[in-house]
Design a protein around this motif. Structure first.
Motif, PDB file in Angstrom:
ATOM      1  N   ALA A 798       9.303  56.853  67.448  1.00 32.66           N
ATOM      2  CA  ALA A 798       9.784  55.821  68.370  1.00 32.66           C
ATOM      3  C   ALA A 798      10.646  56.501  69.426  1.00 32.66           C
ATOM      4  N   ILE A 799      10.202  56.396  70.662  1.00 34.15           N
ATOM      5  CA  ILE A 799      10.933  57.014  71.771  1.00 34.15           C
ATOM      6  C   ILE A 799      11.278  55.928  72.779  1.00 34.15           C
ATOM      7  N   ILE A 800      12.521  55.902  73.200  1.00 28.71           N
ATOM      8  CA  ILE A 800      12.968  54.938  74.204  1.00 28.71           C
ATOM      9  C   ILE A 800      12.841  55.559  75.586  1.00 28.71           C
ATOM     10  N   LEU A 801      12.171  54.857  76.489  1.00 30.39           N
ATOM     11  CA  LEU A 801      12.058  55.288  77.888  1.00 30.39           C
ATOM     12  C   LEU A 801      12.915  54.343  78.725  1.00 30.39           C
ATOM     13  N   PRO A 802      14.197  54.679  78.889  1.00 32.67           N
ATOM     14  CA  PRO A 802      15.095  53.732  79.567  1.00 32.67           C
ATOM     15  C   PRO A 802      15.018  53.869  81.082  1.00 32.67           C
ATOM     16  N   PRO A 803      15.197  52.768  81.811  1.00 29.40           N
ATOM     17  CA  PRO A 803      15.343  52.870  83.263  1.00 29.40           C
ATOM     18  C   PRO A 803      16.701  53.478  83.599  1.00 29.40           C
ATOM     19  N   SER A 804      16.890  53.800  84.867  1.00 28.43           N
ATOM     20  CA  SER A 804      18.109  54.518  85.259  1.00 28.43           C
ATOM     21  C   SER A 804      19.371  53.693  85.066  1.00 28.43           C
ATOM     22  N   HIS A 805      19.253  52.369  85.030  1.00 26.26           N
ATOM     23  CA  HIS A 805      20.468  51.549  84.970  1.00 26.26           C
ATOM     24  C   HIS A 805      20.912  51.259  83.542  1.00 26.26           C
ATOM     25  N   LEU A 806      20.163  51.715  82.554  1.00 27.29           N
ATOM     26  CA  LEU A 806      20.526  51.459  81.158  1.00 27.29           C
ATOM     27  C   LEU A 806      20.770  52.774  80.431  1.00 27.29           C
ATOM     28  N   LYS A 807      21.861  52.814  79.693  1.00 29.37           N
ATOM     29  CA  LYS A 807      22.115  53.931  78.794  1.00 29.37           C
ATOM     30  C   LYS A 807      21.780  53.454  77.396  1.00 29.37           C
ATOM     31  N   MET A 808      20.785  54.079  76.756  1.00 30.53           N
ATOM     32  CA  MET A 808      20.276  53.591  75.476  1.00 30.53           C
ATOM     33  C   MET A 808      20.255  54.732  74.464  1.00 30.53           C
ATOM     34  N   GLU A 809      20.675  54.418  73.243  1.00 26.12           N
ATOM     35  CA  GLU A 809      20.699  55.411  72.179  1.00 26.12           C
ATOM     36  C   GLU A 809      20.113  54.789  70.920  1.00 26.12           C
ATOM     37  N   LEU A 810      18.973  55.334  70.482  1.00 28.28           N
ATOM     38  CA  LEU A 810      18.275  54.834  69.295  1.00 28.28           C
ATOM     39  C   LEU A 810      18.594  55.735  68.111  1.00 28.28           C
ATOM     40  N   SER A 811      18.912  55.120  66.966  1.00 29.73           N
ATOM     41  CA  SER A 811      19.200  55.910  65.769  1.00 29.73           C
ATOM     42  C   SER A 811      17.927  56.588  65.272  1.00 29.73           C
ATOM     43  N   LEU A 812      18.121  57.471  64.321  1.00 26.42           N
ATOM     44  CA  LEU A 812      16.999  58.243  63.787  1.00 26.42           C
ATOM     45  C   LEU A 812      15.970  57.321  63.136  1.00 26.42           C
ATOM     46  N   VAL A 813      14.709  57.489  63.495  1.00 29.02           N
ATOM     47  CA  VAL A 813      13.619  56.704  62.909  1.00 29.02           C
ATOM     48  C   VAL A 813      12.880  57.584  61.906  1.00 29.02           C
ATOM     49  N   PRO A 814      12.775  57.155  60.642  1.00 23.44           N
ATOM     50  CA  PRO A 814      12.104  58.000  59.640  1.00 23.44           C
ATOM     51  C   PRO A 814      10.631  58.184  59.974  1.00 23.44           C
ATOM     52  N   GLU A 815      10.100  59.330  59.597  1.00 25.05           N
ATOM     53  CA  GLU A 815       8.696  59.624  59.883  1.00 25.05           C
ATOM     54  C   GLU A 815       7.747  58.832  58.994  1.00 25.05           C
ATOM     55  N   THR A 816       8.246  58.339  57.860  1.00 20.87           N
ATOM     56  CA  THR A 816       7.404  57.586  56.925  1.00 20.87           C
ATOM     57  C   THR A 816       8.067  56.266  56.588  1.00 20.87           C
ATOM     58  N   ILE A 817       7.293  55.188  56.642  1.00 25.14           N
ATOM     59  CA  ILE A 817       7.785  53.879  56.208  1.00 25.14           C
ATOM     60  C   ILE A 817       7.082  53.568  54.895  1.00 25.14           C
TER      61      ILE A 817
END
Length: 1019
Positions: A798-817
């Motif tokens: 899971a990768i977040i592609l944020p626009p320039s006006h948003l600062k976004m930080e996603l926690s670690l996503v496990p490789e296996t569910i």
């Protein structure tokens, strides 16, 4: 000097406590901060003791809630002091003032490491405490090996090893890579042999976190955990200080049983037998006593033991024992114990075959429906629903119907839906089912969805023996002076189709049926009139020989509605009037409806799917909740997130969508629709199981003609060009995958633009849900990644592609569910400046041979950073005048607007957090709105909007937007314009009877009918 220094700190604290108000306190704090700053500038003249004194004052000021943005270096430097008092202050203040990403912490890593590996136990404890409080990836990578050595060291005292275990737990949660599974599993097994209960309890906390992520590596710890439980259950070698109200270390018992629940099974028969002996001892030795503290401790152990019993799928004898124990609990006076008893009985019912034993407590469970605590009432309803079968369905449904009359509004929708499902699922005969549904509609019409009465109509249509009985019951309800609109609709429909079967009964002639139905016409809404018109046409058709008086009355009604503004009503009235002149041919044209094709009830199908999901979920729900602190990405097996939600209520309900069916049944539905003058199309895909939905979430049942169901098919293209769509980076629904999504991705996105929780994406393998919270320019979203299958999903990214006006930080996503599991991934959002651009989630995973990649827009849109604000005339007009013209105030004539009544437009604005302010504009055709926008650059910025509409042409309007920031003004103007030009279906507001919004006119203001008039009288 020491006394003088401490006196200075004491005097400062006394001064703060003696302040009369907040302003005095602020002045005193500012004065002290200025003094500290001046002393720190001359740091070379400060002794370590003086530095310690001022750092203490900084900490006290920080604890009062004031920002302390200097002195951090001085606090960190005290960590390297040789004496304990200064070093203690340095560690404590650094832990409080600095977060894990602060640059100054890098300067202290070597000093902290030296203290950890040193010989001074006091310094070791200080260092471990600070590292555990702050955590952080850099600390984890640099210090974890040293902390591990301390934990397994035989030369360290238990005090140090306890802190080392808890410190390593914190580091593992921040960065799981710090623990090498291959080399650490044997060490953990050795720690389970520890005799000191303090070290053992801390180590067990660490083990719970480790096995929650990878139980396979720690099988050697399982028999050791059972031995720990045996030791505690027999009170062997348990010091007095670890005995709480006569219970040997209840904390360690709970943690140990929690760790055991992460292992799928216990193969060794001796280990399994020993464990069941311990659990038996716990079950037999727990009772309700008067001492509240002892109750809390013993019940914490007991309910953890119950969860473990269910997880291990124990023998039926032990399950029966558990149910009997819970039966005693649901009858005690303490409400918390009753709640836990009902909840665990429900969980046990889902997992094992103990329904017959639970039925013995049915009377007590029904009594709990009348409990003063709504939480207990909900759990009792949950349990009654789960334990219902053919043998007790009548009793339970009758109790639910009786309770419906007195239940609070918060539970009525849930009650009515559950009663309807139970009545259909376990009905001894169809006449009883009809009685139940009609009673439901009569007692709780506002809370009965259309799907329920659609279903009863299908039953009556398909069963000829039932038709006279249903028609007679419908006739009885119409005799009541006041009935709900839903009852009018279902009674009118049934009597229109089958009323002629009652012709020989008194009061049931066509003329009498028409008269009693027509009496209800003034009390119903516009959407229900088409059903009544169809009923009149059917009555006229069945009136043989023709009754001229009845014919003239019905023709007069058709004539009246032949010029109605509503197209649906107008078309029906005109067509029925024309058809009624056909004479005998009318019998063929308006013949009785054909039978509906046999199909499974969507209500029951949804209930069955949910029960399958819930069975496994219930057994490990508690274990899943206990994992909540293991990492930022939480693996929660089949756990419902939550509306409100607040934890999401398992029994919450979602409003019902439109009809759905299967392609095989299209011809029957077309005949049904044509007969009633509509052309209803239906979706071809049945609803899928929803890991994130509520217990009986969106339902889909085919409805009878004339019901308030959309007459046009739902298509993906219906959302193009909306306010949010125009800013989208990724076109909705255009995914080049062999795995097709379930539901309309664009519709899901637009729905989440208006609400803060729901499903963002779903396909046969995974469901992605969102729960969000917005405060000012900050947002916190949690992504719920739910694996719907019994096999794991791998290569998850899971990768977040944020626009320039948003600062976004996603926690670690496990490789296996894992199978049937759900991962929670927090996402932090900061709005830097105004913009309509939308962030994108680039999500991919692999299931079997299918590699799925989707790009999904995230609902972190402009309106999420708006705060509704209603302003008065005294606040509005000075602001409006001060923003004189471009670029702070922009005006535009917008054409191609979707024509909306003013009230609908006002509701639309309110739903997007633009608050309508009535009374500010003298022209009743205009709207004035206000809101507050938050971003890091603008802070709290007031925004004002004026909409001038033309009553003669609703497709154009003039819009004026004003704010104190040029970029914000432009972005908000474009956002509002796109919102009005093309409305997504999710934002549509139901049409109201009144086409205009009542706007109060200020005294002395001239009346104006010119939609283009400016606010001349007031500005």
């Amino acid at each position: 000097m020491a006394l003088s220094g401490m006196r200075g700190l004491s005097v400062f604290i006394s001064d703060i406590r003696n302040c009369q108000n907040k302003e005095q306190e602020r002045l005193r704090v500012d004065k002290e901060l200025g003094n500290i700053r001046a002393r720190f500038k001359n740091e070379k003249g400060l002794t370590p003791y003086e530095k310690k004194k001022y750092v203490w004052k900084m900490l006290y000021i920080y604890m009062l809630g004031y920002d302390v943005d200097f002195g951090h270096m001085e606090a960190v430097s005290l960590i390297s002091a040789p004496k304990y008092p200064e070093k203690q202050v340095g560690y404590i203040v650094t832990s409080c003032l600095l977060n894990e990403n602060h640059d100054f912490l890098r300067l202290a890593i070597n000093t902290v490491r030296n203290d950890i590996i040193g010989r001074n136990e006091t310094f070791q404890c200080l260092a471990l405490t600070m590292v555990g409080n702050i955590g952080g990836r850099e600390f984890a990578e640099s210090l974890a090996p040293d902390v591990q050595k301390l934990l397994v060291s035989s030369s360290c005292r238990p005090l140090v090893r306890k802190k080392a275990a808890l410190c390593l737990l914190r580091l593992y949660r921040k960065n799981p890579d710090v623990v090498n599974v291959d080399g650490w599993a044997d060490r953990m097994a050795q720690l389970m042999d520890e005799r000191d209960l303090g070290v053992l309890t801390s180590s067990m906390s660490l083990l719970v976190a480790l096995v929650s992520n990878n139980h396979e590596a720690y099988w050697s710890c399982l028999p050791k955990c059972v031995k720990v439980l045996e030791r505690l259950a027999r009170n062997q070698d348990v010091p007095q200080e670890y005995t709480y109200y006569g219970i040997p270390s209840p904390w360690l018992q709970v943690k140990t049983m929690r760790a055991l629940q992460y292992f799928p099974t216990i193969e060794d028969p001796n280990t399994r037998r020993s464990l069941f002996e311990v659990l038996q001892r716990i079950l037999m030795g727990t009772d309700v006593v008067k001492n509240v503290n002892k109750n809390n401790a013993s019940h914490a152990v007991l309910f953890e033991a119950l969860a473990l019993v269910m997880h291990l799928d124990a023998e039926k004898e032990m399950m029966s024992q558990c149910v009997a124990l819970l039966g005693k609990f649901i009858a005690v006076r303490e409400p918390n114990i009753r709640y836990l008893g009902l909840e665990n009985m429900t969980r046990m019912l889902m997992v094992t075959d103990v329904q017959d034993i639970i039925k013995r407590h049915q009377a007590q469970i029904i009594t709990s429906l009348k409990d003063p605590d709504i939480s207990i009432r909900r759990r009792a309803l949950d349990l009654l629903y789960g334990m219902c079968d053919v043998s007790n369905a009548k009793d339970i449904v009758e109790e639910l119907l009786q309770y419906l009359s007195t239940a609070e509004f918060a539970m009525r929708e849930e009650l009515s839906l559950k009663a309807a499902i139970l009545a259909e699922k376990f009905a001894p005969d169809l006449s009883w089912y009809v009685d139940v549904i009609l009673q439901l509609i009569d007692k709780a019409g506002d809370f009965v969805s259309d799907d329920i009465w659609f279903r009863v109509v299908q039953f009556v249509t398909n069963n000829e023996d039932l038709q006279p009985y249903a028609a007679a019951k419908a006739r009885e309800y119409l005799d009541k002076p006041a009935i709900h609109e839903t009852m009018v609709k279902v009674s009118a429909y049934i009597l229109g189709e089958f009323g002629h079967l009652l012709a020989r009964r008194p009061g049931c002639s066509p003329k009498e049926l028409f008269s009693i139905i027509h009496e209800k016409l003034p009390s119903i809404s516009t959407s229900s009139i088409p059903i009544l018109l169809s009923t009149y046409a059917k009555i006229l058709m069945h009136a043989q020989p023709p009754d001229p008086e009845l014919q003239n009355q019905i023709w007069a009604i058709f004539n009246k509605y032949g010029s109605c503004i509503d197209v649906e009503i107008q078309q029906r009235a005109v067509e029925y009037l024309t058809l009624s002149g056909k004479g005998a041919a009318l019998m063929d044209i308006l013949a009785e409806m054909p039978k509906f094709p046999e199909r499974q009830s969507a209500l029951i199908k949804k209930a069955e799917d949910t029960e399958l999901d819930t069975a496994e979920q219930s057994a490990i729900k508690l274990r899943a909740q206990q994992q909540a602190q293991t990492s930022n990405a939480l693996v929660v097996t089949d756990q419902q997130p939550a509306n409100g939600t607040p934890p999401v209520n398992q029994l919450g309900l979602v409003k019902m969508p439109s009809m759905s069916s299967t392609v095989d049944h299209e011809s029957a539905d077309q005949r049904l629709s044509l007969e009633n003058g509509t052309s209803n199309k239906v979706d071809s895909q049945p609803p899928q199981a929803d890991l994130l939905s509520d217990l009986l979430g969106p339902l889909a049942i085919e409805g009878p003609p004339g019901s308030s169901v959309p007459s046009q098919p739902n298509t993906n293209s219906g959302l193009e060009g909306t306010a949010v769509e125009a800013t989208a980076i990724v076109p909705a629904g255009e995914q080049a995958n062999s795995v097709q999504p379930i539901g309309n991705i664009s519709e899901r996105f637009h729905a989440l633009c208006l609400k803060d929780s729901g499903v963002l994406y779903e396909d046969p393998y995974i469901q992605i849900g969102i729960k969000a919270e917005w405060r000012a320019h900050h947002g916190r979203l949690v992504l719920f990644l739910g694996n719907k299958n019994t096999s794991p999903l791998v290569s998850v990214q899971a990768i977040i592609l944020p626009p320039s006006h948003l600062k976004m930080e996603l926690s670690l996503v496990p490789e296996t569910i894992p199978p049937r599991a759900q991962v929670q991934c927090p996402l932090e959002v900061i709005n830097l400046h105004p913009s309509r651009d939308v962030a994108v989630l680039d999500f991919s995973y692999k299931f079997g041979n299918d590699m799925v990649n989707v790009k999904l827009r995230l609902p972190a849109v402009l309106n999420k950073f708006l705060q509704p604000l209603s302003v008065s005339a005294e606040e509005f007009f000075p602001q409006w005048r001060s923003l004189s013209g471009p670029p702070l105030k922009l005006q535009e004539v917008v054409r191609g607007v979707k024509p909306l009544p003013l009230l609908e437009m006002a509701n639309l604005f309110n739903s997007y957090r633009l608050t309508i302010c009535p009374g500010l504009d003298p022209n009743p055709n205009n709207l004035v709105a206000s809101t507050t926008f938050y971003s890091e650059s603008t802070r709290a910025m007031l925004c004002l909007i004026r909409i001038e509409t033309d009553p003669a042409d609703r497709t154009q309007l003039r819009m004026t937007v004003a704010s104190g920031d040029p970029t914000l003004t432009f972005e908000l103007k474009e956002f509002t314009k796109e919102l009005l030009v093309s409305l997504p279906p999710a934002t549509r507001v139901p049409a109201q009877a009144s086409p205009m919004l009542p706007v109060a006119q200020p005294a002395g203001a001239p009346a104006s009918n010119d939609p283009g008039a400016m606010l001349a009288a007031l500005l």
